[in-house]
Design a protein around this motif. Structure first.
Motif, PDB file in Angstrom:
ATOM      1  N   ARG A 155      -0.463  -5.558  -9.302  1.00 41.24           N
ATOM      2  CA  ARG A 155      -0.434  -5.867  -7.877  1.00 41.24           C
ATOM      3  C   ARG A 155      -1.160  -7.184  -7.609  1.00 41.24           C
ATOM      4  NH1 ARG A 155      -2.382  -0.302  -5.372  1.00 41.24           N
ATOM      5  NH2 ARG A 155      -3.450  -1.711  -3.943  1.00 41.24           N
ATOM      6  N   LEU A 186      10.494  -4.615  -5.019  1.00 47.93           N
ATOM      7  CA  LEU A 186      10.521  -3.774  -6.215  1.00 47.93           C
ATOM      8  C   LEU A 186      11.870  -3.868  -6.923  1.00 47.93           C
ATOM      9  CD1 LEU A 186       8.616  -0.613  -4.934  1.00 47.93           C
ATOM     10  CD2 LEU A 186       7.796  -2.306  -6.559  1.00 47.93           C
ATOM     11  N   ARG A 219       3.628  -3.458  -2.456  1.00 45.77           N
ATOM     12  CA  ARG A 219       4.129  -2.306  -3.219  1.00 45.77           C
ATOM     13  C   ARG A 219       5.033  -1.396  -2.406  1.00 45.77           C
ATOM     14  NH1 ARG A 219      -0.183   2.016  -2.881  1.00 45.77           N
ATOM     15  NH2 ARG A 219      -1.704   1.250  -1.384  1.00 45.77           N
ATOM     16  N   LYS A 220       5.041  -1.559  -1.076  1.00 46.92           N
ATOM     17  CA  LYS A 220       5.900  -0.732  -0.232  1.00 46.92           C
ATOM     18  C   LYS A 220       7.226  -1.422   0.100  1.00 46.92           C
ATOM     19  CE  LYS A 220       2.027   1.734   1.905  1.00 46.92           C
ATOM     20  NZ  LYS A 220       1.353   2.112   3.169  1.00 46.92           N
ATOM     21  N   ARG A 280       6.092   4.687  -9.052  1.00 42.26           N
ATOM     22  CA  ARG A 280       6.603   3.316  -9.051  1.00 42.26           C
ATOM     23  C   ARG A 280       6.784   2.775 -10.463  1.00 42.26           C
ATOM     24  NH1 ARG A 280       3.404   3.493  -4.513  1.00 42.26           N
ATOM     25  NH2 ARG A 280       4.470   2.946  -2.579  1.00 42.26           N
ATOM     26  N   SER A 281       5.816   3.015 -11.327  1.00 41.94           N
ATOM     27  CA  SER A 281       5.953   2.498 -12.690  1.00 41.94           C
ATOM     28  C   SER A 281       7.092   3.190 -13.427  1.00 41.94           C
ATOM     29  CB  SER A 281       4.632   2.666 -13.460  1.00 41.94           C
ATOM     30  OG  SER A 281       4.334   4.022 -13.699  1.00 41.94           O
ATOM     31  N   ARG A 336      12.486  -5.112 -10.686  1.00 41.54           N
ATOM     32  CA  ARG A 336      13.259  -4.311 -11.643  1.00 41.54           C
ATOM     33  C   ARG A 336      14.338  -5.158 -12.309  1.00 41.54           C
ATOM     34  NH1 ARG A 336      13.467  -0.006  -7.700  1.00 41.54           N
ATOM     35  NH2 ARG A 336      15.668  -0.486  -7.343  1.00 41.54           N
ATOM     36  N   MET A 372       9.804   4.339 -12.041  1.00 43.50           N
ATOM     37  CA  MET A 372      11.044   3.783 -11.508  1.00 43.50           C
ATOM     38  C   MET A 372      11.346   2.418 -12.116  1.00 43.50           C
ATOM     39  SD  MET A 372      12.599   5.840  -9.446  1.00 43.50           S
ATOM     40  CE  MET A 372      13.637   4.807  -8.413  1.00 43.50           C
ATOM     41  N   LEU A 373      10.311   1.607 -12.298  1.00 46.14           N
ATOM     42  CA  LEU A 373      10.500   0.304 -12.929  1.00 46.14           C
ATOM     43  C   LEU A 373      10.994   0.462 -14.366  1.00 46.14           C
ATOM     44  CD1 LEU A 373       7.335  -1.545 -11.613  1.00 46.14           C
ATOM     45  CD2 LEU A 373       9.695  -2.243 -11.192  1.00 46.14           C
ATOM     46  N   ARG A 427      10.660  -2.302  -0.736  1.00 44.82           N
ATOM     47  CA  ARG A 427      11.682  -1.855  -1.687  1.00 44.82           C
ATOM     48  C   ARG A 427      12.487  -3.018  -2.245  1.00 44.82           C
ATOM     49  NH1 ARG A 427      14.211   3.715   0.955  1.00 44.82           N
ATOM     50  NH2 ARG A 427      12.244   4.895   0.980  1.00 44.82           N
TER      51      ARG A 427
END
Length: 343
Positions: A42, A70, A64-65, A93-94, A74, A96-97, A67
Protein backbone atom coordinates in the motif's frame (compact mmCIF):
# COMPACT_ATOMS: atom_id res chain seq x y z
CA UNK A 1 11.73 -24.65 -8.13
CA UNK A 2 14.07 -24.02 -11.05
CA UNK A 3 14.71 -21.16 -13.44
CA UNK A 4 13.19 -18.52 -11.19
CA UNK A 5 13.51 -15.17 -12.97
CA UNK A 6 10.57 -13.16 -11.63
CA UNK A 7 9.23 -13.14 -8.07
CA UNK A 8 6.37 -11.10 -6.64
CA UNK A 9 6.10 -10.58 -2.89
CA UNK A 10 2.80 -9.33 -1.46
CA UNK A 11 2.61 -7.63 1.94
CA UNK A 12 0.39 -4.58 1.75
CA UNK A 13 0.46 -3.49 5.41
CA UNK A 14 1.40 -2.56 8.14
CA UNK A 15 4.65 -1.11 9.52
CA UNK A 16 5.78 -4.04 11.67
CA UNK A 17 4.58 -6.71 9.26
CA UNK A 18 6.50 -5.16 6.37
CA UNK A 19 9.70 -4.76 8.40
CA UNK A 20 9.41 -8.44 9.29
CA UNK A 21 9.55 -9.39 5.59
CA UNK A 22 13.12 -8.08 5.30
CA UNK A 23 14.84 -11.43 6.09
CA UNK A 24 12.87 -13.05 3.24
CA UNK A 25 13.81 -10.28 0.80
CA UNK A 26 17.50 -10.54 1.71
CA UNK A 27 17.61 -14.32 1.39
CA UNK A 28 15.72 -14.33 -1.91
CA UNK A 29 18.23 -11.88 -3.38
CA UNK A 30 21.08 -14.02 -2.12
CA UNK A 31 19.48 -17.11 -3.68
CA UNK A 32 18.48 -15.42 -6.96
CA UNK A 33 21.04 -12.64 -7.55
CA UNK A 34 19.82 -11.75 -11.06
CA UNK A 35 16.08 -12.28 -10.60
CA UNK A 36 13.41 -9.58 -10.77
CA UNK A 37 12.06 -9.36 -7.22
CA UNK A 38 9.05 -7.04 -6.94
CA UNK A 39 7.11 -6.00 -3.83
CA UNK A 40 3.42 -5.08 -3.74
CA UNK A 41 2.49 -2.70 -0.91
CA UNK A 42 0.00 0.00 0.00
CA UNK A 43 1.14 3.52 -0.84
CA UNK A 44 1.29 4.75 2.76
CA UNK A 45 3.81 2.03 3.63
CA UNK A 46 5.87 2.10 0.42
CA UNK A 47 8.76 4.04 1.95
CA UNK A 48 9.47 1.00 4.13
CA UNK A 49 10.74 -0.89 1.07
CA UNK A 50 11.49 1.81 -1.54
CA UNK A 51 15.20 1.97 -0.68
CA UNK A 52 15.75 -1.76 -0.19
CA UNK A 53 18.60 -2.63 -2.60
CA UNK A 54 17.46 -6.25 -2.81
CA UNK A 55 14.19 -5.32 -4.56
CA UNK A 56 13.73 -4.57 -8.26
CA UNK A 57 10.37 -2.76 -8.35
CA UNK A 58 7.75 -1.49 -5.90
CA UNK A 59 4.09 -1.83 -6.92
CA UNK A 60 1.97 0.59 -4.89
CA UNK A 61 -1.74 0.39 -4.16
CA UNK A 62 -2.96 3.97 -3.79
CA UNK A 63 -6.53 3.21 -2.71
CA UNK A 64 -7.26 -0.32 -1.55
CA UNK A 65 -11.01 0.25 -1.91
CA UNK A 66 -10.76 1.37 -5.55
CA UNK A 67 -11.85 -1.64 -7.62
CA UNK A 68 -10.61 -0.09 -10.84
CA UNK A 69 -7.12 0.33 -9.43
CA UNK A 70 -7.09 -3.24 -8.15
CA UNK A 71 -8.17 -4.43 -11.59
CA UNK A 72 -5.32 -2.45 -13.16
CA UNK A 73 -2.81 -3.97 -10.75
CA UNK A 74 -4.17 -7.47 -11.44
CA UNK A 75 -3.62 -6.87 -15.15
CA UNK A 76 -0.10 -5.60 -14.48
CA UNK A 77 0.70 -8.65 -12.37
CA UNK A 78 -0.72 -11.02 -14.97
CA UNK A 79 1.25 -9.42 -17.83
CA UNK A 80 4.51 -9.56 -15.89
CA UNK A 81 4.35 -13.37 -15.94
CA UNK A 82 5.87 -13.99 -12.54
CA UNK A 83 7.42 -17.40 -11.97
CA UNK A 84 6.22 -17.44 -8.38
CA UNK A 85 4.17 -15.26 -6.04
CA UNK A 86 4.87 -15.12 -2.33
CA UNK A 87 1.65 -14.07 -0.58
CA UNK A 88 2.64 -12.91 2.90
CA UNK A 89 -0.64 -11.03 3.41
CA UNK A 90 -3.03 -13.87 2.69
CA UNK A 91 -6.27 -11.92 2.91
CA UNK A 92 -9.17 -11.45 0.50
CA UNK A 93 -7.44 -8.79 -1.61
CA UNK A 94 -4.14 -10.63 -1.92
CA UNK A 95 -5.93 -13.87 -2.80
CA UNK A 96 -7.90 -12.06 -5.49
CA UNK A 97 -4.70 -10.63 -6.94
CA UNK A 98 -3.14 -14.08 -7.00
CA UNK A 99 -6.23 -15.66 -8.51
CA UNK A 100 -6.10 -13.43 -11.57
CA UNK A 101 -2.30 -13.41 -11.91
CA UNK A 102 -2.17 -16.19 -14.48
CA UNK A 103 -0.93 -19.54 -13.26
CA UNK A 104 2.29 -19.08 -11.27
CA UNK A 105 2.73 -21.09 -8.06
CA UNK A 106 1.53 -19.12 -5.02
CA UNK A 107 3.34 -19.66 -1.72
CA UNK A 108 1.31 -18.50 1.27
CA UNK A 109 2.05 -17.76 4.89
CA UNK A 110 0.42 -20.18 7.29
CA UNK A 111 -1.35 -17.98 9.82
CA UNK A 112 -2.08 -20.92 12.14
CA UNK A 113 -5.55 -19.57 12.74
CA UNK A 114 -6.80 -22.67 14.56
CA UNK A 115 -3.88 -22.61 17.02
CA UNK A 116 -4.30 -18.85 17.47
CA UNK A 117 -8.04 -19.25 18.06
CA UNK A 118 -7.44 -21.82 20.80
CA UNK A 119 -4.89 -19.59 22.51
CA UNK A 120 -6.94 -16.38 22.38
CA UNK A 121 -10.31 -17.90 23.24
CA UNK A 122 -9.49 -20.89 25.44
CA UNK A 123 -5.89 -20.17 26.54
CA UNK A 124 -4.75 -23.51 25.12
CA UNK A 125 -1.14 -22.95 24.02
CA UNK A 126 -0.15 -25.36 21.26
CA UNK A 127 2.68 -23.21 19.86
CA UNK A 128 5.28 -24.62 22.21
CA UNK A 129 3.90 -28.15 21.88
CA UNK A 130 4.17 -28.15 18.08
CA UNK A 131 7.21 -25.90 17.58
CA UNK A 132 9.02 -25.90 20.92
CA UNK A 133 8.97 -22.11 21.02
CA UNK A 134 6.88 -19.14 19.91
CA UNK A 135 7.37 -18.56 16.18
CA UNK A 136 8.14 -15.02 15.13
CA UNK A 137 6.16 -13.68 12.19
CA UNK A 138 9.48 -13.30 10.35
CA UNK A 139 10.02 -17.05 10.74
CA UNK A 140 6.51 -17.74 9.44
CA UNK A 141 7.30 -15.67 6.35
CA UNK A 142 10.55 -17.58 5.85
CA UNK A 143 8.80 -20.92 6.24
CA UNK A 144 6.35 -19.87 3.51
CA UNK A 145 9.30 -19.20 1.21
CA UNK A 146 11.16 -22.45 2.01
CA UNK A 147 10.31 -24.04 -1.37
CA UNK A 148 12.44 -21.26 -2.90
CA UNK A 149 15.46 -22.36 -0.90
CA UNK A 150 15.39 -19.90 1.99
CA UNK A 151 15.49 -20.97 5.61
CA UNK A 152 14.38 -19.54 8.97
CA UNK A 153 17.84 -19.58 10.57
CA UNK A 154 18.62 -15.96 9.65
CA UNK A 155 15.87 -13.63 10.93
CA UNK A 156 17.92 -10.44 11.21
CA UNK A 157 15.74 -7.45 10.33
CA UNK A 158 16.74 -4.64 7.98
CA UNK A 159 15.54 -1.10 7.34
CA UNK A 160 17.14 0.79 4.46
CA UNK A 161 17.10 4.58 4.63
CA UNK A 162 18.40 7.11 2.08
CA UNK A 163 21.63 8.90 3.13
CA UNK A 164 19.92 12.31 3.35
CA UNK A 165 17.38 10.98 5.84
CA UNK A 166 20.09 9.33 7.93
CA UNK A 167 22.03 12.59 7.99
CA UNK A 168 18.93 14.51 9.08
CA UNK A 169 18.32 12.06 11.91
CA UNK A 170 21.94 12.31 13.02
CA UNK A 171 21.76 16.11 12.98
CA UNK A 172 18.55 16.27 15.02
CA UNK A 173 19.92 13.81 17.55
CA UNK A 174 23.20 15.71 17.98
CA UNK A 175 21.22 18.77 19.04
CA UNK A 176 18.99 16.74 21.36
CA UNK A 177 22.00 15.03 22.91
CA UNK A 178 23.49 18.41 23.85
CA UNK A 179 20.34 19.01 25.92
CA UNK A 180 20.58 15.65 27.78
CA UNK A 181 18.06 13.68 25.70
CA UNK A 182 18.95 10.00 26.15
CA UNK A 183 15.61 8.20 25.82
CA UNK A 184 13.19 7.76 22.94
CA UNK A 185 9.66 6.56 23.65
CA UNK A 186 6.84 5.62 21.27
CA UNK A 187 3.66 5.47 23.39
CA UNK A 188 1.29 4.76 20.52
CA UNK A 189 -0.37 1.59 19.25
CA UNK A 190 -3.41 1.12 17.06
CA UNK A 191 -5.56 -0.52 19.75
CA UNK A 192 -6.19 0.62 23.33
CA UNK A 193 -5.28 -2.67 25.03
CA UNK A 194 -1.80 -2.53 23.50
CA UNK A 195 -1.07 0.91 25.01
CA UNK A 196 0.67 1.31 28.34
CA UNK A 197 -1.33 4.05 30.17
CA UNK A 198 -0.35 7.62 29.19
CA UNK A 199 -0.03 8.61 32.85
CA UNK A 200 2.52 5.83 33.33
CA UNK A 201 4.63 7.13 30.45
CA UNK A 202 4.52 10.63 31.95
CA UNK A 203 5.50 9.31 35.39
CA UNK A 204 8.37 7.31 33.87
CA UNK A 205 9.68 10.36 32.00
CA UNK A 206 9.75 12.35 35.25
CA UNK A 207 11.31 9.43 37.10
CA UNK A 208 14.15 9.01 34.59
CA UNK A 209 14.92 12.72 34.72
CA UNK A 210 15.00 12.69 38.52
CA UNK A 211 17.17 9.56 38.73
CA UNK A 212 19.73 10.24 36.00
CA UNK A 213 18.96 13.59 34.39
CA UNK A 214 17.76 11.94 31.17
CA UNK A 215 15.24 13.78 29.01
CA UNK A 216 12.85 11.94 26.68
CA UNK A 217 11.97 12.33 23.01
CA UNK A 218 8.44 11.20 22.12
CA UNK A 219 7.74 9.93 18.59
CA UNK A 220 4.73 8.61 16.71
CA UNK A 221 2.49 9.09 13.72
CA UNK A 222 -0.03 11.86 12.92
CA UNK A 223 -2.86 9.82 14.47
CA UNK A 224 -0.98 9.76 17.80
CA UNK A 225 -0.35 13.50 18.17
CA UNK A 226 -3.17 14.01 20.70
CA UNK A 227 -2.15 11.04 22.85
CA UNK A 228 1.52 12.00 22.91
CA UNK A 229 0.78 15.68 23.50
CA UNK A 230 -1.18 14.71 26.61
CA UNK A 231 1.77 12.66 27.86
CA UNK A 232 4.19 15.53 27.30
CA UNK A 233 1.87 17.93 29.11
CA UNK A 234 1.74 15.61 32.14
CA UNK A 235 5.48 14.92 32.08
CA UNK A 236 6.59 18.50 31.60
CA UNK A 237 7.79 20.21 28.44
CA UNK A 238 11.20 21.02 29.91
CA UNK A 239 12.17 17.35 30.21
CA UNK A 240 10.44 15.97 27.11
CA UNK A 241 9.97 16.85 23.46
CA UNK A 242 7.18 15.73 21.15
CA UNK A 243 7.95 15.13 17.46
CA UNK A 244 4.86 13.00 16.78
CA UNK A 245 3.38 13.88 13.40
CA UNK A 246 6.25 16.25 12.52
CA UNK A 247 8.46 13.68 10.78
CA UNK A 248 7.98 11.23 7.96
CA UNK A 249 8.10 7.54 8.81
CA UNK A 250 11.65 7.28 7.45
CA UNK A 251 12.75 10.32 9.44
CA UNK A 252 11.26 8.80 12.59
CA UNK A 253 13.25 5.64 11.88
CA UNK A 254 16.41 7.72 11.42
CA UNK A 255 15.93 9.18 14.91
CA UNK A 256 15.18 5.81 16.48
CA UNK A 257 18.39 4.56 14.84
CA UNK A 258 20.35 7.10 16.94
CA UNK A 259 18.61 6.38 20.24
CA UNK A 260 20.72 5.11 23.16
CA UNK A 261 17.53 3.50 24.50
CA UNK A 262 14.02 2.94 23.14
CA UNK A 263 10.74 2.14 24.92
CA UNK A 264 7.44 1.28 23.27
CA UNK A 265 4.34 -0.84 23.28
CA UNK A 266 3.78 -3.76 20.90
CA UNK A 267 3.81 -1.61 17.76
CA UNK A 268 5.41 -1.07 14.36
CA UNK A 269 8.04 1.28 15.78
CA UNK A 270 9.05 -1.48 18.19
CA UNK A 271 10.14 -3.54 15.17
CA UNK A 272 12.06 -0.56 13.76
CA UNK A 273 14.10 -0.36 16.98
CA UNK A 274 14.66 -4.11 16.77
CA UNK A 275 15.95 -3.77 13.21
CA UNK A 276 18.55 -1.25 14.39
CA UNK A 277 19.39 -3.50 17.36
CA UNK A 278 19.43 -0.70 19.90
CA UNK A 279 18.72 -1.39 23.59
CA UNK A 280 14.94 -1.49 23.97
CA UNK A 281 12.06 -2.46 26.22
CA UNK A 282 8.71 -3.51 24.74
CA UNK A 283 5.65 -3.51 27.00
CA UNK A 284 3.00 -6.08 26.05
CA UNK A 285 -0.56 -5.88 27.34
CA UNK A 286 -3.33 -7.89 25.72
CA UNK A 287 -0.98 -9.63 23.28
CA UNK A 288 1.70 -12.24 24.01
CA UNK A 289 4.93 -13.36 22.38
CA UNK A 290 3.26 -16.56 21.14
CA UNK A 291 1.39 -14.47 18.57
CA UNK A 292 4.73 -13.83 16.86
CA UNK A 293 5.27 -10.09 17.09
CA UNK A 294 7.98 -9.99 19.74
CA UNK A 295 11.07 -7.86 18.99
CA UNK A 296 13.79 -9.74 17.10
CA UNK A 297 16.65 -8.03 18.87
CA UNK A 298 19.27 -9.52 21.21
CA UNK A 299 19.24 -6.20 23.09
CA UNK A 300 15.47 -6.24 23.67
CA UNK A 301 13.57 -6.96 26.87
CA UNK A 302 9.86 -7.79 26.73
CA UNK A 303 7.83 -6.80 29.78
CA UNK A 304 4.46 -8.48 30.28
CA UNK A 305 2.12 -9.41 33.10
CA UNK A 306 2.52 -13.12 32.46
CA UNK A 307 0.53 -14.24 35.50
CA UNK A 308 -2.86 -13.20 34.09
CA UNK A 309 -5.11 -16.02 32.95
CA UNK A 310 -7.02 -13.70 30.60
CA UNK A 311 -4.04 -13.02 28.31
CA UNK A 312 -4.05 -12.90 25.35
CA UNK A 313 -7.57 -11.56 24.84
CA UNK A 314 -6.90 -10.73 21.19
CA UNK A 315 -4.20 -11.25 18.57
CA UNK A 316 -4.31 -7.60 17.43
CA UNK A 317 -5.67 -5.72 20.46
CA UNK A 318 -9.06 -4.35 21.50
CA UNK A 319 -10.68 -0.96 22.00
CA UNK A 320 -11.19 -1.70 25.71
CA UNK A 321 -10.36 -4.36 28.30
CA UNK A 322 -12.98 -7.16 28.07
CA UNK A 323 -12.74 -7.71 31.84
CA UNK A 324 -12.78 -4.02 32.71
CA UNK A 325 -9.69 -4.14 34.95
CA UNK A 326 -6.87 -3.73 32.38
CA UNK A 327 -4.48 -5.47 34.75
CA UNK A 328 -2.22 -6.55 31.90
CA UNK A 329 -0.99 -2.95 31.67
CA UNK A 330 -2.05 -1.38 34.97
CA UNK A 331 0.08 -3.78 37.01
CA UNK A 332 3.27 -2.98 35.07
CA UNK A 333 4.20 0.14 37.03
CA UNK A 334 6.52 3.00 36.04
CA UNK A 335 8.78 1.99 38.95
CA UNK A 336 9.15 -1.51 37.50
CA UNK A 337 10.05 -0.15 34.06
CA UNK A 338 12.46 2.45 35.48
CA UNK A 339 14.29 -0.30 37.37
CA UNK A 340 14.75 -2.28 34.14
CA UNK A 341 16.00 0.78 32.23
CA UNK A 342 18.50 1.68 34.93
CA UNK A 343 19.91 -1.85 34.84
Amino acid sequence: MEAIKKILMIRMSSIGDIILTSPVIRQLRRKFPTAQIDFLVRHEFAELVTHNPHLSNIIEIQNRKDRRELKTIRTQVRRTNYDVILDLQCNIRSRMLCRFAGHPPVLKIKKQQAIRFLLVNFKINLYRKFYGKPLSVAEKYLRAAEPLGVFPDDQTLEIHLPPAVIQKGEGIWRELEKDDFRLVMAPGARHFTKRWPPGYYAALIRMMFEKQGSKTLLVGGPEEVSLISSIQKQAGQKISRNLAGELSLSETFALIRQAPFFLSNDSGLMHAAAAFQIPQIAIFGSTTRELGFFPLNPKALLLENSGLACRPCSHIGKSKCPRGHFKCMQEITPEMVAEKILK
